[in-house]
Design a protein around this motif. Structure first.
Motif, PDB file in Angstrom:
ATOM      1  N   ALA A  52       0.789  -1.232   0.000  1.00  0.00           N
ATOM      2  CA  ALA A  52       0.000   0.000   0.000  1.00  0.00           C
ATOM      3  C   ALA A  52       0.822   1.283   0.000  1.00  0.00           C
ATOM      4  CB  ALA A  52      -0.925   0.011   1.232  1.00  0.00           C
ATOM      5  N   ALA A  53       2.151   1.185   0.085  1.00  0.00           N
ATOM      6  CA  ALA A  53       2.966   2.396   0.218  1.00  0.00           C
ATOM      7  C   ALA A  53       2.717   3.387  -0.927  1.00  0.00           C
ATOM      8  CB  ALA A  53       4.449   2.025   0.289  1.00  0.00           C
ATOM      9  N   ARG A  54       2.811   2.917  -2.161  1.00  0.00           N
ATOM     10  CA  ARG A  54       2.605   3.820  -3.307  1.00  0.00           C
ATOM     11  C   ARG A  54       1.151   4.308  -3.392  1.00  0.00           C
ATOM     12  NH1 ARG A  54       4.639   5.932  -7.740  1.00  0.00           N
ATOM     13  NH2 ARG A  54       3.377   6.073  -9.644  1.00  0.00           N
ATOM     14  N   LEU A  58       0.009   8.286  -3.352  1.00  0.00           N
ATOM     15  CA  LEU A  58      -0.815   8.910  -4.395  1.00  0.00           C
ATOM     16  C   LEU A  58      -2.136   9.423  -3.826  1.00  0.00           C
ATOM     17  CD1 LEU A  58      -0.252   6.355  -7.311  1.00  0.00           C
ATOM     18  CD2 LEU A  58       0.761   8.644  -7.067  1.00  0.00           C
ATOM     19  N   ALA A  59      -2.712   8.670  -2.897  1.00  0.00           N
ATOM     20  CA  ALA A  59      -3.983   9.082  -2.303  1.00  0.00           C
ATOM     21  C   ALA A  59      -3.830  10.370  -1.509  1.00  0.00           C
ATOM     22  CB  ALA A  59      -4.527   7.976  -1.406  1.00  0.00           C
ATOM     23  N   ILE A  60      -2.748  10.471  -0.746  1.00  0.00           N
ATOM     24  CA  ILE A  60      -2.517  11.675   0.061  1.00  0.00           C
ATOM     25  C   ILE A  60      -2.345  12.902  -0.848  1.00  0.00           C
ATOM     26  CG2 ILE A  60      -0.873  12.817   1.616  1.00  0.00           C
ATOM     27  CD1 ILE A  60      -0.426  10.105   2.938  1.00  0.00           C
ATOM     28  N   PHE A 179      -9.860   1.623  -1.534  1.00  0.00           N
ATOM     29  CA  PHE A 179      -9.965   0.849  -0.297  1.00  0.00           C
ATOM     30  C   PHE A 179      -8.621   0.610   0.381  1.00  0.00           C
ATOM     31  CE2 PHE A 179     -10.013  -3.395   1.734  1.00  0.00           C
ATOM     32  CZ  PHE A 179     -10.866  -3.095   2.782  1.00  0.00           C
ATOM     33  N   LEU A 180      -7.612   0.143  -0.376  1.00  0.00           N
ATOM     34  CA  LEU A 180      -6.320  -0.206   0.227  1.00  0.00           C
ATOM     35  C   LEU A 180      -5.646   0.974   0.916  1.00  0.00           C
ATOM     36  CD1 LEU A 180      -4.174  -2.322   0.799  1.00  0.00           C
ATOM     37  CD2 LEU A 180      -3.203  -1.884  -1.471  1.00  0.00           C
ATOM     38  N   PRO A 181      -5.495   2.128   0.257  1.00  0.00           N
ATOM     39  CA  PRO A 181      -4.896   3.262   0.967  1.00  0.00           C
ATOM     40  C   PRO A 181      -5.761   3.739   2.133  1.00  0.00           C
ATOM     41  CG  PRO A 181      -5.648   3.932  -1.219  1.00  0.00           C
ATOM     42  CD  PRO A 181      -5.706   2.441  -1.181  1.00  0.00           C
TER      43      PRO A 181
END
Length: 300
Positions: A52-54, A58-60, A179-181
């Motif tokens: 989930a790091a990437r 991107l979500a932030i 969902f993941l982020p």
């Protein structure tokens, strides 16, 4: 449509199983509540990070400040929920704790009406009442007398407030972040607040039996990553009240697991109450409240 319903039911089943198992894992973990809760959230976050790091980065970048703060608030509420609930198991029975901690559908129904104008039809109202009737029967069978039990029951009841809050926020965020982020930020925020609480309390993170760390790992994988993540995914498919009422299945599963692994007795009232809870859940799921706006948002 049928495929979506099957997916939803599977997610709810996995979610209820995962959170029900948490009662047994927590009882077998010999550490202070804030240590159990914080290490559980930290382990869940670390297990998600390689995948989930990437997506989180991107979500932030694309999230508005308001939505990011809402997710952090939801993480704080998850942390509060976990701390109150784990603490309650120090003083009261598994049955009493999980029954009280899952008594939040009324709050969710009120908030869902205020935010989304989700209105219950008579059948769904009957389902909620049936589920609560089952909870009352279970509670009558597991009532404990004494100051410690009262404190444990109040801690479990207190957990319903943050539970309601993060269910509502989770429902709002479903169209704003993948969902993941979302769950990574949610669990990471919860871990941050719980770890801060652990440092302030002065409790040690080391020196516990190996079984305790194994139980915390199982809490992270089975109860958090499978259980809570399944429920958070279900929030993207159905109204918050449906997920909230499905969580009422936790007392049934917890009582059964407590009996099988910890020897906590199961009475006729508990069995009958459990059947009522499951019946109520099914009725609500078959009569899901939806607004026109929500109908357009739900994928098929």
């Amino acid at each position: 449509m049928l495929h979506m319903k099957a997916k939803t039911y599977l997610l709810l089943l996995l979610g209820v199983f995962g959170i029900a198992a948490a009662s047994v894992f927590t009882r077998l973990a010999d550490a202070p509540p804030v240590i159990i809760a914080s290490l559980r959230m930290l382990a869940a976050t670390l297990l998600l990070l390689p995948f989930a790091a990437r997506p989180v980065y991107l979500a932030i970048k694309h999230l508005s400040r308001r939505n990011l703060l809402l997710i952090i608030l939801a993480g704080f509420l998850v942390g509060m929920d976990q701390f109150f609930w784990v603490s309650s198991l120090e003083y009261t029975s598994i049955a009493s704790s999980v029954i009280l901690v899952t008594s939040h559908p009324v709050l969710v129904a009120i908030m869902s009406y205020i935010i989304w104008r989700e209105q219950l039809n008579p059948k769904a109202i009957f389902g909620v009442l049936a589920a609560f009737g089952g909870m009352v029967l279970i509670n009558l069978a597991t009532t404990q007398v004494g100051e410690q039990a009262f404190l444990g029951n109040m801690l479990a009841l207190a957990a319903t407030i943050p539970t309601t809050g993060y269910l509502i926020i989770g429902r709002q965020m479903r169209n704003s972040i993948d969902f993941l982020p979302y769950i990574t930020l949610l669990y990471g925020s919860a871990a941050f607040f719980l770890l801060a609480g652990a440092f302030i309390s002065g409790d040690s993170f080391g020196g516990y039996p190996g079984t305790t760390y194994l139980m915390i790992f199982l809490l992270a994988v089975v109860s958090q990553l499978v259980g809570h993540s399944s429920l958070n995914m279900a929030l993207r498919l159905v109204p918050a009240l449906v997920v909230s009422v499905a969580i009422l299945g936790e007392p049934v599963g917890a009582i059964i697991l407590g009996y099988l692994f910890l020897g906590e007795g199961l009475t006729f009232n508990e069995f009958l109450g459990g059947m009522l809870v499951l019946a109520g859940i099914l009725i609500v799921m078959l009569n899901q409240p939806r607004t026109k706006k929500m109908e357009a948002e739900i994928p098929r």
